[in-house]
Design a protein around this motif. Structure first.
Motif, PDB file in Angstrom:
ATOM      1  N   SER A  62       7.443  -3.977 -21.807  1.00  9.74           N
ATOM      2  CA  SER A  62       7.252  -5.171 -20.985  1.00  9.74           C
ATOM      3  C   SER A  62       5.764  -5.363 -20.688  1.00  9.74           C
ATOM      4  N   PRO A  63       5.232  -6.584 -20.860  1.00 10.06           N
ATOM      5  CA  PRO A  63       3.816  -6.832 -20.520  1.00 10.06           C
ATOM      6  C   PRO A  63       3.488  -6.463 -19.073  1.00 10.06           C
ATOM      7  N   PHE A  64       4.447  -6.654 -18.162  1.00 13.38           N
ATOM      8  CA  PHE A  64       4.229  -6.264 -16.770  1.00 13.38           C
ATOM      9  C   PHE A  64       3.903  -4.772 -16.703  1.00 13.38           C
ATOM     10  N   ARG A  65       4.679  -3.980 -17.457  1.00 17.65           N
ATOM     11  CA  ARG A  65       4.503  -2.529 -17.431  1.00 17.65           C
ATOM     12  C   ARG A  65       3.185  -2.127 -18.097  1.00 17.65           C
ATOM     13  N   LEU A  66       2.887  -2.710 -19.246  1.00 13.35           N
ATOM     14  CA  LEU A  66       1.690  -2.329 -19.996  1.00 13.35           C
ATOM     15  C   LEU A  66       0.411  -2.673 -19.234  1.00 13.35           C
ATOM     16  N   LYS A  67       0.369  -3.853 -18.625  1.00 12.45           N
ATOM     17  CA  LYS A  67      -0.815  -4.240 -17.849  1.00 12.45           C
ATOM     18  C   LYS A  67      -0.945  -3.379 -16.597  1.00 12.45           C
ATOM     19  N   SER A  68       0.188  -3.076 -15.978  1.00 15.97           N
ATOM     20  CA  SER A  68       0.153  -2.232 -14.771  1.00 15.97           C
ATOM     21  C   SER A  68      -0.363  -0.841 -15.106  1.00 15.97           C
ATOM     22  N   TYR A  69      -0.037  -0.350 -16.324  1.00 14.58           N
ATOM     23  CA  TYR A  69      -0.502   0.984 -16.694  1.00 14.58           C
ATOM     24  C   TYR A  69      -2.012   1.000 -16.892  1.00 14.58           C
ATOM     25  N   ILE A  70      -2.576  -0.061 -17.455  1.00 13.61           N
ATOM     26  CA  ILE A  70      -4.034  -0.150 -17.589  1.00 13.61           C
ATOM     27  C   ILE A  70      -4.691  -0.123 -16.214  1.00 13.61           C
ATOM     28  N   LEU A  71      -4.145  -0.893 -15.282  1.00 12.36           N
ATOM     29  CA  LEU A  71      -4.686  -0.902 -13.913  1.00 12.36           C
ATOM     30  C   LEU A  71      -4.531   0.473 -13.269  1.00 12.36           C
TER      31      LEU A  71
ATOM     32  N   LYS B 169       0.854  -1.193   0.000  1.00 11.62           N
ATOM     33  CA  LYS B 169       0.000   0.000   0.000  1.00 11.62           C
ATOM     34  C   LYS B 169       0.888   1.241   0.000  1.00 11.62           C
ATOM     35  N   GLY B 170       0.572   2.188  -0.853  1.00 10.54           N
ATOM     36  CA  GLY B 170       1.355   3.413  -0.923  1.00 10.54           C
ATOM     37  C   GLY B 170       2.266   3.453  -2.137  1.00 10.54           C
ATOM     38  N   ILE B 171       2.403   2.312  -2.835  1.00  7.41           N
ATOM     39  CA  ILE B 171       3.205   2.281  -4.063  1.00  7.41           C
ATOM     40  C   ILE B 171       2.263   2.159  -5.254  1.00  7.41           C
ATOM     41  N   GLY B 172       2.291   3.175  -6.092  1.00 10.93           N
ATOM     42  CA  GLY B 172       1.469   3.181  -7.291  1.00 10.93           C
ATOM     43  C   GLY B 172       2.317   2.964  -8.523  1.00 10.93           C
ATOM     44  N   PHE B 173       1.712   3.196  -9.677  1.00 10.62           N
ATOM     45  CA  PHE B 173       2.412   2.929 -10.935  1.00 10.62           C
ATOM     46  C   PHE B 173       3.685   3.755 -11.070  1.00 10.62           C
ATOM     47  N   LYS B 174       3.626   5.027 -10.718  1.00  7.35           N
ATOM     48  CA  LYS B 174       4.783   5.898 -10.955  1.00  7.35           C
ATOM     49  C   LYS B 174       6.008   5.471 -10.146  1.00  7.35           C
ATOM     50  N   LEU B 175       5.798   5.113  -8.874  1.00  3.70           N
ATOM     51  CA  LEU B 175       6.925   4.660  -8.054  1.00  3.70           C
ATOM     52  C   LEU B 175       7.480   3.342  -8.580  1.00  3.70           C
TER      53      LEU B 175
END
Length: 713
Positions: free
Chosen positions: A206-215, A186-192
């Motif tokens: 990276s698929p990890f990055r692309l999926k995380s950006y959608i979330l 908790k407290g860590i979002g996409f930007k961090l």
């Protein structure tokens, strides 16, 4: 274009879209200001920057950034930062730099396995070595993890939070997928997480990055009040920011569906947990509505007269009908504007329920609203969080379906301020026999959080709703309640101040923003205080404005009022704000450990520059804030109209111009007027007010509560 390497010392300014002004140390030792888009950059970050030098007339030499990357090889600066922190006793920054200059990247190995070698460095003695060994022993197995997390740019508090939240080989797990931090900590979002990923060399596609950006986009939409985004809108945002394609977006959506991170209903894309909350809200309402309700009460005229005598008020036949219907209904809503008798009806309802042996709990979404409810009803009222026994730090509640509220009736005032999350938590803590009464004004602004629950329930036609429209609380010469009703109907308000009579509603015409600012200062600092004996530091008088930026926005108004009203004394700086002794300030979020709540207004009592703390007086208590908590407070000479919900002030001043654009909405003006008790003053362009009153199409919120209630209840 030049290329430099530098390490960030401090962030002096942070604006929109990642724009920052930072103070940094260039490789070689010089200090310089760096200006530009530096998204994800934090204190201590080693950077490779490309751009050009510039000589600023005031701030001197600076470097204008065109693009940058995190310096993957600059580990030495992160080692200096770590070993000079409070986690390592016996080493300050000067000694840390000497150590790293001598041993370089081998420093950590030396500290762990051969700390006596540090004696080779001038200024380090046996006592320093002893403290270093003690620190390493205390850190134990976490030492390597902390070094790794420090390199990724995480501070002390966040690093320990990561260690508490994750198990096993933390470094390997994060190196494989740094975006796992978003889910686990908790407290860590996409930007961090994205900043950490860049340091680890994770590719942009990276698929990890692309999926995380959608979330991340779906999470961000919650802050704008939406519970979902339409697929086309989500796809456009994704393609624009990730420089990707529709095919890749579809692939990522399908993968997230398989992983059960999202739910797609027609064109709506939900975070799974948000989708489930909307469904559960309707499930709970259905249980409440369908469960048998055997309470039946028809109070005698004698009982009604006794309550009238107790409160010194009279109720008419319409009000009596509302009272009887509500107390004999399992689930009901009362909605009405100021002066329409909500408080009077509530006093009768509470008295009648308690007289007939019912346990009644009263609550409101905010501390200020709960406090006002206590004062007007004569009964204890709590915030919903306190009623449900919120557990600080755990984001949970002691009261839930397994441990429900021991109440036979629950009354929620200012219910229009509830978002879907707190409404679900409330419903989850109600037993099937509990009576629920929601009270508010469905024409108020939507809640800060996602959804528009109260309005959707009112409009659904599936729950008994009692509309209060007749104005009872109004002096003969008062225009506030009358004008609130007129604005609600789309009519221009009636302006007072005629025939030398003091009115409670004014519009003072000014065309230029500088002139508006000048008059607001005059009203706030001189005319109202001297005429009505009002302290401008108190919450009896309040400037409300629709916007934050610009000449008549919240930020500039606070800065100017502070400079005029409280210019003396040394303050304590927090980013672009300065807090001084005597300042009027506001709490920005609920803090149950400190017992202060979103919207509470207080006054700075003391500033301790040595301990970097601020003491603030709130009503009957003094609260101490450490520097890390300064983001919980802000100056409050001026606040946004949104932030004023649930509050009332004797004197309200509102600037209004056409430059306020999309914020010129009827319900925004209505909310501002309904905050005033004794006097409402608009300053600005009458045409802007007319635009706002005619604009009855506030920004739409994506939510399916209305449809679900209509379909299932």
């Amino acid at each position: 274009m030049e290329e430099i390497r530098a390490s960030v010392i401090s962030i002096n300014f942070e604006g929109d879209n990642g724009f920052k002004i930072v103070r940094a140390r260039e490789k070689g030792g010089g200090i310089i200001s760096i200006v530009g888009k530096l998204e994800g950059v934090g204190e201590g970050d080693p950077l490779i920057l490309r751009g050009e030098y510039n000589e600023h007339p005031v701030y001197g030499k600076e470097f204008l950034v065109k693009d940058f990357e995190f310096d993957q090889e600059a580990k030495e600066e992160s080692i200096v930062r770590f070993i000079s922190s409070n986690r390592m006793k016996g080493i300050g920054e000067k000694k840390a730099r000497k150590i790293v200059e001598k041993f370089g990247e081998d420093t950590i190995n030396i500290l762990k396995n051969s700390p006596d070698k540090l004696l080779e460095i001038n200024g380090i003695g046996e006592n320093n070595i002893k403290m270093i060994k003690e620190s390493i022993a205390e850190l134990g197995d976490t030492f390597d993890s902390l070094i790794f997390l420090n390199f990724l740019g995480f501070g002390s508090a966040l690093s320990y939070k990561i260690l508490e939240s994750m198990e096993g080989d933390i470094e390997s797990e994060i190196r494989e997928n740094p975006y796992i931090l978003i889910k686990k900590v908790k407290g860590i979002g996409f930007k961090l997480a994205d900043r950490a990923a860049k340091r680890l060399g994770i590719p942009d596609d990276s698929p990890f990055r692309l999926k995380s950006y959608i979330l991340y986009l779906l999470e961000s939409s919650l802050e704008e009040g939406h519970t979902f985004l339409h697929r086309e809108e989500l796809e456009n945002l994704f393609i624009s920011e990730m420089s990707s394609s529709s095919e890749v977006f579809t692939e990522m959506i399908e993968s997230l569906l398989e992983e059960e991170e999202i739910v797609v209903i027609d064109t709506a894309v939900y975070l799974k947990y948000v989708y489930e909350i909307e469904q559960k809200i309707v499930d709970k309402l259905l249980i409440l509505k369908k469960h048998p309700f055997v309470f039946s009460l028809k109070p005698s005229e004698k009982t009604i007269n006794e309550i009238e005598n107790k409160w010194g008020i009279k109720v008419d036949e319409t009000q009596k009908d509302v009272i009887l219907n509500v107390i004999n209904n399992k689930l009901s809503i009362i909605t009405g504007g100021p002066g329409t008798g909500k408080t009077t009806i509530l006093k009768f309802i509470i008295s009648l329920l308690k007289q007939n042996g019912k346990t009644v709990f009263i609550a409101a979404p905010t501390g200020r609203a709960a406090k006002r409810m206590s004062e007007t009803s004569g009964e204890e009222a709590k915030t919903i969080h306190r009623l449900l026994e919120y557990i600080p730090g755990k984001e949970g509640f002691m009261k839930n379906r397994f441990n429900p509220l021991e109440a036979e009736a629950v009354i929620i005032d200012e219910a229009s301020m509830m978002d879907i999350f707190i409404f679900y938590r409330l419903l989850d803590a109600l037993g099937p026999n509990t009576q629920l009464i929601l009270v508010g004004d469905h024409y108020q602004l939507p809640p800060v959080g996602p959804g528009y629950v109260f309005r959707d329930l009112v409009n659904s036609g599936k729950i008994p709703v009692y509309f209060l429209e007749k104005i009872y609380r109004r002096d003969e010469d008062s225009l506030i309640s009358l004008n609130a009703l007129k604005v609600k109907r789309g009519e221009m308000p009636e302006i007072g101040g005629k025939e030398d009579k003091i009115s409670d509603f004014y519009f003072i015409k000014r065309n230029k923003e500088d002139d508006i600012l000048k008059l607001i200062l005059e009203l706030y600092l001189e005319r109202i205080p001297s005429k009505f004996m009002v302290d401008p530091f108190s919450d009896s008088i309040q400037i409300l404005t629709p916007i934050y930026r610009g000449v008549i926005g919240v930020d500039n108004l606070n800065k100017i009022v502070q400079s005029e009203l409280n210019s003396s004394g040394k303050g304590i700086k927090h980013y672009e704000k300065i807090f001084k002794k005597g300042d009027k300030v506001m709490q920005l979020k609920n803090n149950y450990e400190k017992d202060v709540f979103n919207g509470d207004i207080g006054r700075v009592k003391r500033i301790n520059h040595y301990t970097q703390t601020i003491e603030i007086d709130y009503y009957d208590k003094t609260v101490v804030y450490e520097r890390k908590e300064f983001n919980e407070i802000t100056l409050a000479y001026a606040i946004s109209i949104h932030k004023s919900q649930g509050s009332e002030y004797d004197y309200v001043i509102v600037p209004i111009t056409k430059s306020q654009g999309i914020m010129l909405q009827r319900n925004l003006i209505y909310t501002a007027i309904t905050r005033a008790k004794k006097m409402m003053i608009f300053v600005g362009d009458p045409e802007a007010l007319e635009i706002a009153v005619k604009n009855n199409t506030p920004l739409k919120r994506n939510s399916r509560i209305y449809e679900l209630v209509v379909e299932r209840l």
